[in-house]
Design an enzyme around this catalytic site. Structure first.
Site, PDB file in Angstrom:
ATOM      1  N   ARG A  91       0.873  -1.183   0.000  1.00  0.00           N
ATOM      2  CA  ARG A  91       0.000   0.000   0.000  1.00  0.00           C
ATOM      3  C   ARG A  91       0.902   1.223   0.000  1.00  0.00           C
ATOM      4  NH1 ARG A  91      -5.394   1.245   3.465  1.00  0.00           N
ATOM      5  NH2 ARG A  91      -6.081  -0.250   1.897  1.00  0.00           N
ATOM      6  N   HIS A 147      -7.393   0.561  -6.424  1.00  0.00           N
ATOM      7  CA  HIS A 147      -7.586  -0.304  -5.250  1.00  0.00           C
ATOM      8  C   HIS A 147      -8.228  -1.614  -5.736  1.00  0.00           C
ATOM      9  CE1 HIS A 147      -7.793  -1.529  -1.240  1.00  0.00           C
ATOM     10  NE2 HIS A 147      -8.688  -0.705  -0.732  1.00  0.00           N
ATOM     11  N   GLN A 187      -9.969  -4.212  -3.381  1.00  0.00           N
ATOM     12  CA  GLN A 187     -11.311  -3.781  -2.975  1.00  0.00           C
ATOM     13  C   GLN A 187     -12.324  -4.191  -4.050  1.00  0.00           C
ATOM     14  OE1 GLN A 187     -12.230  -2.050  -0.008  1.00  0.00           O
ATOM     15  NE2 GLN A 187     -14.237  -2.652  -0.743  1.00  0.00           N
ATOM     16  N   ASP A 218     -17.629   6.524  -1.554  1.00  0.00           N
ATOM     17  CA  ASP A 218     -16.367   6.471  -0.799  1.00  0.00           C
ATOM     18  C   ASP A 218     -16.110   7.869  -0.253  1.00  0.00           C
ATOM     19  OD1 ASP A 218     -13.911   5.691   0.265  1.00  0.00           O
ATOM     20  OD2 ASP A 218     -12.832   5.823  -1.647  1.00  0.00           O
ATOM     21  N   CYS A 227     -16.553   1.204   0.649  1.00  0.00           N
ATOM     22  CA  CYS A 227     -15.366   0.381   0.914  1.00  0.00           C
ATOM     23  C   CYS A 227     -14.916   0.484   2.369  1.00  0.00           C
ATOM     24  CB  CYS A 227     -14.239   0.785  -0.017  1.00  0.00           C
ATOM     25  SG  CYS A 227     -13.748   2.503   0.176  1.00  0.00           S
ATOM     26  N   ARG A 245     -13.380  -9.043   1.471  1.00  0.00           N
ATOM     27  CA  ARG A 245     -11.967  -8.781   1.172  1.00  0.00           C
ATOM     28  C   ARG A 245     -11.132 -10.018   1.528  1.00  0.00           C
ATOM     29  NH1 ARG A 245     -10.094  -3.609   1.228  1.00  0.00           N
ATOM     30  NH2 ARG A 245      -8.192  -4.665   0.548  1.00  0.00           N
TER      31      ARG A 245
HETATM   32  N1   CP Z   1     -11.312  -0.552   2.352  1.00  0.00           N
HETATM   33  C1   CP Z   1     -10.042  -0.582   2.790  1.00  0.00           C
HETATM   34  O1   CP Z   1      -9.097  -0.798   2.055  1.00  0.00           O
HETATM   35  O2   CP Z   1      -9.920  -0.344   4.129  1.00  0.00           O
HETATM   36  P1   CP Z   1      -8.569  -0.122   4.935  1.00  0.00           P
HETATM   37  O3   CP Z   1      -8.023   1.238   4.544  1.00  0.00           O
HETATM   38  O4   CP Z   1      -8.973  -0.174   6.384  1.00  0.00           O
HETATM   39  O5   CP Z   1      -7.591  -1.197   4.577  1.00  0.00           O
HETATM   40  N1  NVA Z   2     -10.234   6.378  -1.259  1.00  0.00           N
HETATM   41  C1  NVA Z   2      -9.824   5.969   0.056  1.00  0.00           C
HETATM   42  C2  NVA Z   2      -9.979   4.483   0.211  1.00  0.00           C
HETATM   43  C3  NVA Z   2      -9.590   3.932   1.545  1.00  0.00           C
HETATM   44  C4  NVA Z   2      -9.729   2.445   1.602  1.00  0.00           C
HETATM   45  C5  NVA Z   2      -8.400   6.396   0.315  1.00  0.00           C
HETATM   46  O1  NVA Z   2      -7.555   6.236  -0.584  1.00  0.00           O
HETATM   47  O2  NVA Z   2      -8.115   6.916   1.386  1.00  0.00           O
END
Ligand code: CP
Ligand code: NVA
Length: 302
Positions: free
Chosen positions: A101, A128, A131, A220, A260, A288
Site C-alpha cells: 500500500r 484499489h 477492494q 467512498d 469500501c 476482502r
Molecule cells: N477498504 C479498505 O481498504 O480499508 P482499509 O483502509 O482499512 O484497509
Molecule cells: N479512497 C480511500 C480508500 C480507503 C480504503 C483512500 O484512498 O483513502
C-alpha cells in the site's frame, strides 16, 4: 513467469470469474484444511494506514498456511531512503509475494519491476483492485450475477472508483458515476475501460440521475489518504453528493448500499443509510478476506 496484480487489467474476465467463484467456495468452508501457502512467507508493506486490508491479508495468509510479514514503511530501511528497487530485490530473496500500500502508483510499478516474486496492489493513489475483487463477490452474492448489474458510484473519482470502472468493464456491469467537474475517474482508465466494455460506463453530474435504476449505490470518502490539505475545498465541492434517503429513493427499491470503508457518517453518507438494512458494507469488508485468499491461491498455488 510471476504474475502481479497491480490493477484489474492484470486479470482476464475468465480469471476474475474464477477468483470470485473460488472466493465464494472458500467462504462456504471449502478446503479449509488445505494449506496452499505452507512454507511461504508473504510481505505486507504499508506506507498508509489500514484496518481491513492489513488484517484481511494477515489472517488470510495464516488461514492458507503461510506466514504474513507485516512491514510498516516507517520501520524498514525504505522509510530511511533505501530505494524501492533495492528493497524489492532484497525482499524477493526471502518472500514468496509482497502486497504493498503506497502513494504514487508508479512507486508500486517500480517495485514490481524489480521484484522477482508476485506483487499485489494493496491500494495506491490511483487504484484499489483488491477492494474491487471483494466488491465483485458482494454484488454477485446479493444480485446473483455481475453481468448487466447497474452500479451508481456517487462522489470522488478516486482509486476505489478507478478500480470499479475497470471491474465494470471486465465483467460487463453498467456503471453510472456522478461526480463534480474535475473529480472524474482517471482519463486513461476511463478510455481503456470504455474501449473494452460491452456495458455502459457513464459520467453524470446529477447524483439522482446516476442512482436511477441502480442495483447498487456505492460511495467512498471525499478526502482520501494523502489529500488532507484539500479537505475543506473537497467537502464544499461534494456537498450535493451525499448518499442519503432522498438519493436512495431514486434507486431500485431493492438496491443495496456499498462503501469500501472507512466511512465518514454525515459527509459522503448518512449514518442512517450506512447502518440501515440496505447497507452491505460489512459484507464487503468480510469479502476482502475471501477474495484475497482466492487471489493468493491463484497467483501462488494455481
Ligand atoms: N477498504 C479498505 O481498504 O480499508 P482499509 O483502509 O482499512 O484497509
Ligand atoms: N479512497 C480511500 C480508500 C480507503 C480504503 C483512500 O484512498 O483513502
Amino acid at each position: 513467469m510471476k504474475r502481479d496484480f497491480l490493477t484489474l487489467w492484470d486479470l482476464s474476465a475468465e480469471e476474475i470469474s474464477h477468483i470470485v467463484k473460488r472466493a465464494s467456495e472458500l467462504k462456504a468452508g471449502a478446503d479449509a484444511s488445505r494449506c496452499p501457502l505452507i512454507g511461504k512467507s508473504i510481505g505486507l508493506i504499508f506506507e498508509k494506514a489500514s484496518t481491513r486490508t492489513r488484517v484481511s491479508f494477515e489472517t488470510g495468509i495464516y488461514q492458507l498456511g503461510g506466514q504474513p510479514v507485516y512491514l510498516s514503511a516507517r520501520e524498514i530501511q525504505l522509510g530511511r531512503g533505501e530505494t524501492i528497487e533495492d528493497t524489492a530485490k532484497t525482499l524477493s530473496r526471502y518472500l514468496s509475494a509482497v502486497a504493498i500500500r503506497t502513494f504514487e502508483h508508479e512507486r508500486l510499478e517500480q517495485f514490481a519491476r524489480s521484484s522477482t516474486v508476485p506483487v499485489i496492489n494493496a491500494l495506491t493513489d490511483l487504484h484499489h483492485p483488491c477492494q474491487a475483487l471483494g466488491d465483485l463477490l458482494t454484488v454477485q452474492e446479493k444480485r446473483g450475477s455481475l453481468k448487466g448489474a447497474r452500479i451508481a458510484y456517487i462522489g470522488d473519482g478516486n482509486n476505489v472508483a478507478n478500480s470499479l470502472v475497470e471491474a465494470a468493464s471486465r465483467m460487463q456491469m453498467n456503471l453510472n458515476i456522478a461526480c463534480p467537474e474535475g473529480y472524474e475517474p482517471d482519463p486513461d482508465v476511463l478510455e481503456r475501460a470504455r474501449a473494452e466494455a460491452e456495458s455502459d460506463i457513464i459520467i453524470l453530474r446529477d447524483p439522482r440521475e446516476a442512482a436511477g435504476r441502480a442495483d447498487a449505490v456505492y460511495t467512498d470518502v471525499w478526502v482520501s489518504m494523502g489529500q488532507e490539505e484539500e479537505s475543506d475545498a473537497r467537502k464544499k465541492k461534494f456537498e450535493n453528493y451525499q448518499v442519503n434517503d432522498a438519493l436512495l429513493a431514486c434507486a431500485k427499491p431493492e438496491a443495496i448500499v456499498m462503501h469500501c470503508l472507512p466511512a465518514h457518517r454525515g459527509e459522503e453518507i448518512t449514518g442512517e443509510i450506512l447502518d440501515g438494512p440496505r447497507s452491505v458494507v460489512f459484507d464487503q469488508a468480510e469479502n476482502r478476506l475471501h477474495a484475497q485468499k482466492a487471489l493468493m491461491e491463484f497467483l501462488l498455488a494455481p
